[in-house]
Motif scaffolding. Sequence first.
Motif, PDB file in Angstrom:
ATOM      1  N   THR A  13       0.840  -1.201   0.000  1.00  0.00           N
ATOM      2  CA  THR A  13       0.000   0.000   0.000  1.00  0.00           C
ATOM      3  C   THR A  13       0.875   1.250   0.000  1.00  0.00           C
ATOM      4  O   THR A  13       2.096   1.173   0.152  1.00  0.00           O
ATOM      5  N   LYS A  14       0.237   2.407  -0.130  1.00  0.00           N
ATOM      6  CA  LYS A  14       0.966   3.677  -0.057  1.00  0.00           C
ATOM      7  C   LYS A  14       1.674   3.846   1.277  1.00  0.00           C
ATOM      8  O   LYS A  14       2.692   4.516   1.365  1.00  0.00           O
ATOM      9  N   ALA A  19      -0.346  -5.974   1.201  1.00  0.00           N
ATOM     10  CA  ALA A  19      -1.724  -6.064   0.711  1.00  0.00           C
ATOM     11  C   ALA A  19      -1.815  -7.184  -0.312  1.00  0.00           C
ATOM     12  O   ALA A  19      -0.833  -7.511  -0.986  1.00  0.00           O
ATOM     13  N   VAL A  37      -5.485  -5.969   3.689  1.00  0.00           N
ATOM     14  CA  VAL A  37      -4.316  -5.212   4.118  1.00  0.00           C
ATOM     15  C   VAL A  37      -3.952  -5.779   5.482  1.00  0.00           C
ATOM     16  O   VAL A  37      -4.792  -5.781   6.392  1.00  0.00           O
ATOM     17  N   TRP A  44     -11.300  -1.520  -2.417  1.00  0.00           N
ATOM     18  CA  TRP A  44     -10.803  -0.265  -2.973  1.00  0.00           C
ATOM     19  C   TRP A  44     -11.652   0.136  -4.181  1.00  0.00           C
ATOM     20  O   TRP A  44     -12.241  -0.704  -4.850  1.00  0.00           O
ATOM     21  N   CYS A  50      -9.091   3.250  -0.441  1.00  0.00           N
ATOM     22  CA  CYS A  50      -9.749   2.361   0.521  1.00  0.00           C
ATOM     23  C   CYS A  50     -10.577   3.226   1.469  1.00  0.00           C
ATOM     24  O   CYS A  50     -10.097   3.663   2.517  1.00  0.00           O
ATOM     25  N   TYR A  57      -3.856   2.648   3.839  1.00  0.00           N
ATOM     26  CA  TYR A  57      -4.464   1.458   3.237  1.00  0.00           C
ATOM     27  C   TYR A  57      -4.662   1.609   1.725  1.00  0.00           C
ATOM     28  O   TYR A  57      -4.953   0.633   1.046  1.00  0.00           O
ATOM     29  N   ASN A  58      -4.534   2.817   1.198  1.00  0.00           N
ATOM     30  CA  ASN A  58      -4.728   3.028  -0.235  1.00  0.00           C
ATOM     31  C   ASN A  58      -3.668   2.286  -1.028  1.00  0.00           C
ATOM     32  O   ASN A  58      -2.512   2.194  -0.603  1.00  0.00           O
ATOM     33  N   LEU A  59      -4.076   1.755  -2.177  1.00  0.00           N
ATOM     34  CA  LEU A  59      -3.129   1.038  -3.022  1.00  0.00           C
ATOM     35  C   LEU A  59      -2.110   2.000  -3.626  1.00  0.00           C
ATOM     36  O   LEU A  59      -2.434   3.153  -3.933  1.00  0.00           O
ATOM     37  N   ASN A  60      -0.913   1.505  -3.813  1.00  0.00           N
ATOM     38  CA  ASN A  60       0.134   2.278  -4.475  1.00  0.00           C
ATOM     39  C   ASN A  60      -0.060   2.092  -5.977  1.00  0.00           C
ATOM     40  O   ASN A  60       0.346   1.074  -6.539  1.00  0.00           O
TER      41      ASN A  60
END
Length: 79
Positions: A13-14, A19, A37, A44, A50, A57-60
Motif C-alpha cells: 500500500t501507499k 496487501a 491489508v 478499494w 480504501c 491502506y490506499n493502493l500504491n
Amino acid sequence: MSTIMIAKVKTITKGGMDAEITGIDPVAMREIIIGTVNQENVDWDCYGICRDNPEEYNLNIDRQEVLDVIATAKKLCNS
C-alpha cells in the motif's frame, strides 16, 4: 456482492503495508477491488482508494501489478 475471484496479487500500500488483491466485484457501486491489508478484509475503488480506512491502506497505483488489476476491473465494470 458477486465477486470474481482472481489469482492473489501481492503488493504494497501507499503506507508500506502488505496487501493482497483477491477479487473484483463488477456490480459494486464504488469499491470494486477486493482484498486484504495486513490480513484485514478491505476493498478499494478504481483509483486505489480504501474508503473509511486510514490513507495508508490506499493502493500504491505506481506499481504495475496494481495498474493491471485496476485496468481489468475498469473493463469488467465498464468504468
